[in-house]
Design an enzyme around this catalytic site. Structure first.
Site, PDB file in Angstrom:
ATOM      1  N   GLN A  20      -8.322   3.280  -3.637  1.00 53.25           N
ATOM      2  CA  GLN A  20      -7.872   4.620  -3.263  1.00 53.25           C
ATOM      3  C   GLN A  20      -6.381   4.629  -2.973  1.00 53.25           C
ATOM      4  OE1 GLN A  20      -8.679   2.453  -1.003  1.00 53.25           O
ATOM      5  NE2 GLN A  20      -8.180   3.118   1.066  1.00 53.25           N
ATOM      6  N   TYR A  63      -8.434  14.370  -6.760  1.00 53.65           N
ATOM      7  CA  TYR A  63      -8.736  15.680  -6.177  1.00 53.65           C
ATOM      8  C   TYR A  63      -7.927  15.860  -4.901  1.00 53.65           C
ATOM      9  CZ  TYR A  63     -12.227  12.855  -3.556  1.00 53.65           C
ATOM     10  OH  TYR A  63     -12.866  11.894  -2.817  1.00 53.65           O
ATOM     11  N   PRO A  64      -7.582  17.119  -4.612  1.00 54.65           N
ATOM     12  CA  PRO A  64      -6.900  17.396  -3.359  1.00 54.65           C
ATOM     13  C   PRO A  64      -7.908  17.779  -2.280  1.00 54.65           C
ATOM     14  CG  PRO A  64      -6.763  19.323  -4.778  1.00 54.65           C
ATOM     15  CD  PRO A  64      -7.628  18.309  -5.493  1.00 54.65           C
ATOM     16  N   ASP A 122      -8.511  19.035   2.181  1.00 47.08           N
ATOM     17  CA  ASP A 122      -8.054  19.463   3.505  1.00 47.08           C
ATOM     18  C   ASP A 122      -9.006  18.927   4.554  1.00 47.08           C
ATOM     19  OD1 ASP A 122      -6.010  21.112   2.605  1.00 47.08           O
ATOM     20  OD2 ASP A 122      -7.207  22.959   2.713  1.00 47.08           O
ATOM     21  N   HIS A 152     -15.307   6.163   8.434  1.00 47.19           N
ATOM     22  CA  HIS A 152     -14.856   6.440   7.053  1.00 47.19           C
ATOM     23  C   HIS A 152     -14.374   5.148   6.381  1.00 47.19           C
ATOM     24  CE1 HIS A 152     -12.487   8.314   3.814  1.00 47.19           C
ATOM     25  NE2 HIS A 152     -11.520   7.490   4.157  1.00 47.19           N
ATOM     26  N   ARG A 211       0.829  -1.216   0.000  1.00 52.02           N
ATOM     27  CA  ARG A 211       0.000   0.000   0.000  1.00 52.02           C
ATOM     28  C   ARG A 211       0.857   1.257   0.000  1.00 52.02           C
ATOM     29  NH1 ARG A 211      -4.363  -0.047   4.479  1.00 52.02           N
ATOM     30  NH2 ARG A 211      -4.877   1.907   3.457  1.00 52.02           N
TER      31      ARG A 211
HETATM   32  C1  VOV Z   1     -12.177   3.440  -1.599  1.00 52.40           C
HETATM   33  C2  VOV Z   1     -12.326   3.276  -0.367  1.00 52.40           C
HETATM   34  C3  VOV Z   1     -11.641   3.887   0.825  1.00 52.40           C
HETATM   35  C4  VOV Z   1     -11.227   3.156   1.907  1.00 52.40           C
HETATM   36  C5  VOV Z   1     -11.349   1.660   2.141  1.00 52.40           C
HETATM   37  C6  VOV Z   1     -10.618   4.100   2.836  1.00 52.40           C
HETATM   38  C7  VOV Z   1     -10.120   3.744   4.081  1.00 52.40           C
HETATM   39  C8  VOV Z   1      -9.352   4.621   4.845  1.00 52.40           C
HETATM   40  C9  VOV Z   1      -8.745   4.276   6.111  1.00 52.40           C
HETATM   41  C10 VOV Z   1      -8.892   2.927   6.798  1.00 52.40           C
HETATM   42  C11 VOV Z   1      -8.038   5.376   6.537  1.00 52.40           C
HETATM   43  C12 VOV Z   1      -7.245   5.530   7.868  1.00 52.40           C
HETATM   44  C13 VOV Z   1      -5.972   4.828   7.889  1.00 52.40           C
HETATM   45  C14 VOV Z   1      -5.070   5.201   6.746  1.00 52.40           C
HETATM   46  O1  VOV Z   1      -4.955   4.366   5.847  1.00 52.40           O
HETATM   47  O2  VOV Z   1      -4.538   6.299   6.727  1.00 52.40           O
HETATM   48  C15 VOV Z   1      -8.181   6.388   5.527  1.00 52.40           C
HETATM   49  C16 VOV Z   1      -7.543   7.616   5.577  1.00 52.40           C
HETATM   50  C17 VOV Z   1      -7.887   8.656   4.736  1.00 52.40           C
HETATM   51  N1  VOV Z   1      -8.833   8.644   3.739  1.00 52.40           N
HETATM   52 FE1  VOV Z   1      -9.842   7.040   3.077  1.00 52.40          FE
HETATM   53  N2  VOV Z   1     -10.673   5.381   2.280  1.00 52.40           N
HETATM   54  C18 VOV Z   1     -11.306   5.279   1.070  1.00 52.40           C
HETATM   55  C19 VOV Z   1     -11.626   6.329   0.189  1.00 52.40           C
HETATM   56  C20 VOV Z   1     -11.360   7.659   0.507  1.00 52.40           C
HETATM   57  C21 VOV Z   1     -11.883   8.796  -0.204  1.00 52.40           C
HETATM   58  C22 VOV Z   1     -12.837   8.740  -1.372  1.00 52.40           C
HETATM   59  C23 VOV Z   1     -11.386   9.924   0.391  1.00 52.40           C
HETATM   60  C24 VOV Z   1     -11.754  11.355   0.051  1.00 52.40           C
HETATM   61  C25 VOV Z   1     -12.788  11.865   1.062  1.00 52.40           C
HETATM   62  C26 VOV Z   1     -14.099  12.326   0.476  1.00 52.40           C
HETATM   63  O3  VOV Z   1     -15.039  12.551   1.285  1.00 52.40           O
HETATM   64  O4  VOV Z   1     -14.223  12.504  -0.731  1.00 52.40           O
HETATM   65  C27 VOV Z   1     -10.517   9.515   1.445  1.00 52.40           C
HETATM   66  C28 VOV Z   1      -9.783  10.374   2.228  1.00 52.40           C
HETATM   67  C29 VOV Z   1      -8.920   9.919   3.221  1.00 52.40           C
HETATM   68  C30 VOV Z   1      -7.973  10.757   3.883  1.00 52.40           C
HETATM   69  C31 VOV Z   1      -7.743  12.234   3.585  1.00 52.40           C
HETATM   70  C32 VOV Z   1      -7.320   9.987   4.825  1.00 52.40           C
HETATM   71  C33 VOV Z   1      -6.220  10.465   5.788  1.00 52.40           C
HETATM   72  C34 VOV Z   1      -6.886  11.123   6.938  1.00 52.40           C
HETATM   73  C35 VOV Z   1      -5.995  11.576   8.047  1.00 52.40           C
HETATM   74  O5  VOV Z   1      -6.466  12.492   8.794  1.00 52.40           O
HETATM   75  O6  VOV Z   1      -4.890  11.077   8.201  1.00 52.40           O
HETATM   76  N3  VOV Z   1     -10.539   8.132   1.520  1.00 52.40           N
HETATM   77  N4  VOV Z   1      -9.014   5.929   4.533  1.00 52.40           N
END
Ligand code: VOV
Length: 249
Positions: free
Chosen positions: A183, A143-144, A146, A170, A129
């Site tokens: 992702q 997309y970026p 915050d 999430h 990963r």
């Molecule tokens: C496609 C599916 C998907 C899956 C399974 C998933 C899972 C996870 C896990 C388990 C974790 C936490 C541990 C890690 O791995 O960091 C995260 C972390 C994160 N994510 Fe996520 N995310 C997805 C998808 C996914 C999307 C579509 C988005 C955009 C949000 C949206 O509203 O448009 C996103 C954002 C994030 C971000 C910015 C972070 C870091 C946040 C921070 O503060 O550090 N993410 N995410």
């Protein structure tokens, strides 16, 4: 002070968006166009060789809409390599027919919000990963974003416990899209204008809309998410490059 999450940082990412100067491109003879594409595809072969050695990855995408025509995404173990790649590409003849549209600098990031008893350095899944070979799934979305820091909605003043619980929710939404959306989250604090880059891959483009919409109702996005510009497009194979640049004579 709230405790910062610990991050694992993987390969550095450079998302390079360009528009094509089609009028200038069309002025060239077909021999000139062929030779320019040959030079570019020879460069792509060197990227393929790097990827075959698991020393990086790359993707070339066609982008829909007026924001850009193509995106090249490079992942490398160091930012220095990305600088070299950008410089080398800019010196190709093909680059003379492109104009910068947008760019994003970040590093693949995993955080410790979800408990894990694995040793990240030894765990192959975590390593894969952090150093992902980009999937050849048909569609890409970038997309970026915050996390908000405004009045009562300040992510950075929440306890680790509260943030972890929101990230769990999430992650649960995200997991329902397993096999449909992949992702890659890359951190960009100190590197670019937003805090994270979100790169998504799907077989069915509609899954991007479904996932992003569903996440909007989840607290971490509903209350704390702020979003930049969205780009959507298709993955190009090496075989797709010539047709993409082909001109009807
Ligand atoms: C496609 C599916 C998907 C899956 C399974 C998933 C899972 C996870 C896990 C388990 C974790 C936490 C541990 C890690 O791995 O960091 C995260 C972390 C994160 N994510 Fe996520 N995310 C997805 C998808 C996914 C999307 C579509 C988005 C955009 C949000 C949206 O509203 O448009 C996103 C954002 C994030 C971000 C910015 C972070 C870091 C946040 C921070 O503060 O550090 N993410 N995410």
């Amino acid at each position: 002070m709230a405790e910062p999450a610990k991050t694992l940082d993987g390969w550095y990412c450079y998302h390079d968006f360009r528009t094509i100067d089609w009028p200038a491109w069309k002025q060239l003879s077909s021999e000139e166009r062929d030779s320019i594409l040959k030079e570019f595809l020879t460069m792509v072969e060197t990227w393929d060789a790097t990827q075959a050695k698991f020393e990086g990855s790359h993707g070339i995408y066609s982008i829909l809409g007026q924001k850009a025509d193509i995106m090249i995404l490079w992942l490398r173990p160091t930012m220095d390599e990305l600088m070299e790649l950008e410089g080398a590409f800019n010196k190709t003849r093909l680059a003379e027919f492109t104009k910068p549209a947008y760019s994003y600098v970040s590093v693949v990031e995993l955080s410790n919000y979800l408990p894990s008893d694995k040793d990240p350095a030894q765990d192959p899944e975590i390593q894969a990963r952090l150093k992902p070979i980009l999937p050849k799934w048909k569609y890409v979305c970038f997309y970026p974003m915050d996390k908000r820091r405004q009045g009562n909605d300040n992510w950075y003043m929440l306890s680790m416990e509260d943030r972890s619980s929101m990230m769990r929710s999430h992650g649960m939404i995200g997991r329902q899209y397993a096999g449909k959306v992949r992702q890659i989250i890359s951190g960009s604090v100190g590197f670019d204008d937003w805090e994270w880059g979100v790169t998504l891959y799907a077989h069915d483009v509609l899954e991007f809309k479904k996932l992003v919409y569903e996440m909007r109702f989840d607290e971490v996005s509903a209350r704390y998410g702020e979003f930049g510009t969205f780009y959507v497009g298709q993955t190009m194979d090496e075989d797709d490059i010539k047709p993409f640049f082909a001109v009807q004579e």
